[in-house]
Design a protein around this motif. Sequence first.
Motif, mmCIF file in Angstrom:
data_model
loop_
_atom_site.group_PDB
_atom_site.id
_atom_site.type_symbol
_atom_site.label_atom_id
_atom_site.label_comp_id
_atom_site.label_asym_id
_atom_site.label_seq_id
_atom_site.Cartn_x
_atom_site.Cartn_y
_atom_site.Cartn_z
ATOM 1 N N ALA A 95 0.919 -1.165 -0.136
ATOM 2 C CA ALA A 95 0.024 -0.085 -0.173
ATOM 3 C C ALA A 95 0.966 1.436 -0.033
ATOM 4 O O ALA A 95 0.296 2.377 0.161
ATOM 5 N N ARG A 96 2.133 1.265 -0.342
ATOM 6 C CA ARG A 96 3.264 2.217 -0.254
ATOM 7 C C ARG A 96 2.877 3.408 -1.095
ATOM 8 O O ARG A 96 2.769 4.759 -0.812
ATOM 9 N N ASP A 97 2.264 3.374 -2.215
ATOM 10 C CA ASP A 97 1.967 4.236 -3.211
ATOM 11 C C ASP A 97 0.596 4.861 -2.669
ATOM 12 O O ASP A 97 0.608 6.145 -2.952
ATOM 13 N N ALA A 98 -0.262 4.185 -2.310
ATOM 14 C CA ALA A 98 -1.669 4.983 -1.769
ATOM 15 C C ALA A 98 -1.293 5.787 -0.576
ATOM 16 O O ALA A 98 -1.916 6.827 -0.469
ATOM 17 N N MET A 99 -0.603 5.134 0.510
ATOM 18 C CA MET A 99 -0.124 5.887 1.501
ATOM 19 C C MET A 99 0.651 7.118 1.218
ATOM 20 O O MET A 99 0.424 8.233 1.668
ATOM 21 N N ASN A 100 1.673 6.952 0.082
ATOM 22 C CA ASN A 100 2.273 8.142 -0.245
ATOM 23 C C ASN A 100 1.219 9.311 -0.950
ATOM 24 O O ASN A 100 1.409 10.333 -0.788
ATOM 25 N N ALA A 101 0.390 8.823 -1.708
ATOM 26 C CA ALA A 101 -0.635 9.673 -2.329
ATOM 27 C C ALA A 101 -1.534 10.647 -1.264
ATOM 28 O O ALA A 101 -1.807 11.581 -1.332
ATOM 29 N N SER A 102 -1.599 9.852 -0.156
ATOM 30 C CA SER A 102 -2.614 10.370 0.903
ATOM 31 C C SER A 102 -1.844 11.289 1.802
ATOM 32 O O SER A 102 -2.425 12.044 2.425
ATOM 33 N N SER A 103 -0.659 11.450 1.547
ATOM 34 C CA SER A 103 0.285 12.316 2.411
ATOM 35 C C SER A 103 0.439 13.845 1.496
ATOM 36 O O SER A 103 0.864 14.896 2.390
ATOM 37 N N GLU A 104 -0.292 13.960 0.616
ATOM 38 C CA GLU A 104 -0.081 15.360 -0.303
ATOM 39 C C GLU A 104 -0.941 16.290 0.567
ATOM 40 O O GLU A 104 -2.134 15.799 1.207
ATOM 41 N N MET A 105 -0.640 17.507 0.744
ATOM 42 C CA MET A 105 -1.234 18.407 1.338
ATOM 43 C C MET A 105 -2.476 19.153 0.502
ATOM 44 O O MET A 105 -2.140 19.859 -0.508
ATOM 45 N N LEU A 106 -3.679 18.481 0.858
ATOM 46 C CA LEU A 106 -4.701 18.868 -0.034
ATOM 47 C C LEU A 106 -5.860 19.596 0.698
ATOM 48 O O LEU A 106 -5.898 19.907 2.087
ATOM 49 N N PRO A 107 -6.576 20.297 0.089
ATOM 50 C CA PRO A 107 -7.623 21.155 0.874
ATOM 51 C C PRO A 107 -8.519 20.310 2.059
ATOM 52 O O PRO A 107 -8.679 19.203 1.558
ATOM 53 N N LYS A 108 -9.044 20.701 2.931
ATOM 54 C CA LYS A 108 -9.690 20.090 3.918
ATOM 55 C C LYS A 108 -10.919 19.180 3.201
ATOM 56 O O LYS A 108 -11.369 18.245 4.039
ATOM 57 N N ASP A 109 -11.384 19.688 2.352
ATOM 58 C CA ASP A 109 -12.803 19.168 1.827
ATOM 59 C C ASP A 109 -12.501 17.957 0.899
ATOM 60 O O ASP A 109 -13.421 17.140 0.096
ATOM 61 N N VAL A 110 -11.099 17.597 0.452
ATOM 62 C CA VAL A 110 -10.794 16.666 -0.305
ATOM 63 C C VAL A 110 -10.811 15.420 0.423
ATOM 64 O O VAL A 110 -10.138 15.085 1.436
ATOM 65 N N ASP A 111 -11.315 14.087 0.048
ATOM 66 C CA ASP A 111 -11.146 12.862 0.585
ATOM 67 C C ASP A 111 -10.145 12.206 0.104
ATOM 68 O O ASP A 111 -9.798 11.843 -0.918
ATOM 69 N N GLU A 112 -9.086 11.900 1.148
ATOM 70 C CA GLU A 112 -8.043 11.312 0.608
ATOM 71 C C GLU A 112 -8.041 9.788 0.354
ATOM 72 O O GLU A 112 -7.098 9.197 -0.183
ATOM 73 N N PHE A 113 -9.063 9.122 0.918
ATOM 74 C CA PHE A 113 -9.293 7.855 0.685
ATOM 75 C C PHE A 113 -9.840 7.798 -0.941
ATOM 76 O O PHE A 113 -9.169 6.877 -1.476
ATOM 77 N N GLU A 114 -10.481 8.526 -1.398
ATOM 78 C CA GLU A 114 -11.018 8.637 -2.901
ATOM 79 C C GLU A 114 -9.635 9.095 -3.855
ATOM 80 O O GLU A 114 -9.271 8.439 -4.868
ATOM 81 N N HIS A 115 -8.998 9.880 -3.111
ATOM 82 C CA HIS A 115 -7.784 10.626 -3.805
ATOM 83 C C HIS A 115 -6.846 9.501 -4.034
ATOM 84 O O HIS A 115 -5.967 9.321 -4.951
ATOM 85 N N ALA A 116 -6.535 8.591 -3.078
ATOM 86 C CA ALA A 116 -5.570 7.543 -3.114
ATOM 87 C C ALA A 116 -6.101 6.147 -3.789
ATOM 88 O O ALA A 116 -5.450 5.273 -3.553
ATOM 89 N N GLY A 117 -7.277 6.061 -4.053
ATOM 90 C CA GLY A 117 -8.001 5.000 -4.713
ATOM 91 C C GLY A 117 -8.460 3.991 -3.643
ATOM 92 O O GLY A 117 -8.222 2.672 -3.899
ATOM 93 N N LEU A 118 -8.529 4.218 -2.438
ATOM 94 C CA LEU A 118 -8.982 3.411 -1.157
ATOM 95 C C LEU A 118 -10.236 3.082 -0.959
ATOM 96 O O LEU A 118 -11.247 3.938 -1.147
ATOM 97 N N THR A 119 -10.871 1.881 -0.534
ATOM 98 C CA THR A 119 -12.262 1.776 -0.116
ATOM 99 C C THR A 119 -12.238 1.875 1.419
ATOM 100 O O THR A 119 -11.259 1.422 2.121
ATOM 101 N N LYS A 120 -13.368 2.462 1.769
ATOM 102 C CA LYS A 120 -13.616 2.644 3.183
ATOM 103 C C LYS A 120 -14.696 1.740 3.832
ATOM 104 O O LYS A 120 -15.304 0.842 3.107
ATOM 105 N N GLU A 121 -14.432 1.421 4.941
ATOM 106 C CA GLU A 121 -15.503 0.657 5.735
ATOM 107 C C GLU A 121 -15.675 1.400 7.069
ATOM 108 O O GLU A 121 -14.771 2.278 7.555
ATOM 109 N N GLN A 122 -16.882 1.316 7.636
ATOM 110 C CA GLN A 122 -17.293 2.056 8.873
ATOM 111 C C GLN A 122 -16.546 1.238 9.889
ATOM 112 O O GLN A 122 -16.686 0.305 10.133
#
Length: 206
Positions: A95-122
């Motif tokens: 998951a190293r590439d997804a982890m790295n993608a989620s480290s980007e400094m993005l606006p607060k309304d951007v969902d890093e799960f979606e940005h990094a291509g990750l699936t969520k669970e509650q």
Amino acid sequence: MFYTPSTEAGAGSGLAHNPFNAIVTPRPIGWISTRDTDGSDNLAPYSFFNAVAYTPPQVMFSSTSSKADRGDTKDSVANIRESGVFCVNIVEFTARDAMNASSEMLPKDVDEFEHAGLTKEQCETISCARIAGAPAALECKLTEIIPLRGEHNFLVLGEVTGVHMRDDCIVDGRFDITSFTPLARMGYKDYTAVRDVFTLTRPDQK
């Protein structure tokens, strides 16, 4: 050589890059998921992370910078201040590439799960999302946020209220890290994959 740390570039060492992070290595990575009060999810990796107590189980991570849209800190700490909860997702090598993608400094309304291509669970015990399929995830309730010396430095402490473990990571009744290869942070831009494991028994243990 010897140097006394400072807040200047190179942290007073005179070297081209600050050696401090390269000395304190390897460091586990806490992939911290949080939720804003408007329901927006956030995900970010922190290498100032560790477990700090067994009973009850407790963890910590620290944030050391800020964003213009979050005042004195970043999304993770700002969300935890409001919600009182967070989840620590364990990072595997694949998951190293997804982890790295989620480290980007993005606006607060951007969902890093979606940005990094990750699936969520509650999560089960807290109102927060976690990474589906992560080797493990620790649901946490905030116990304390401690301002540290220096600008934008905050230590976050939480009590673990729920533990998720992926079934294939449980081998012979133990959580087996060699089944997924944890990713750890080194200094500078370097990382390492934990693959070599050996056992030592303390002299006062049988």
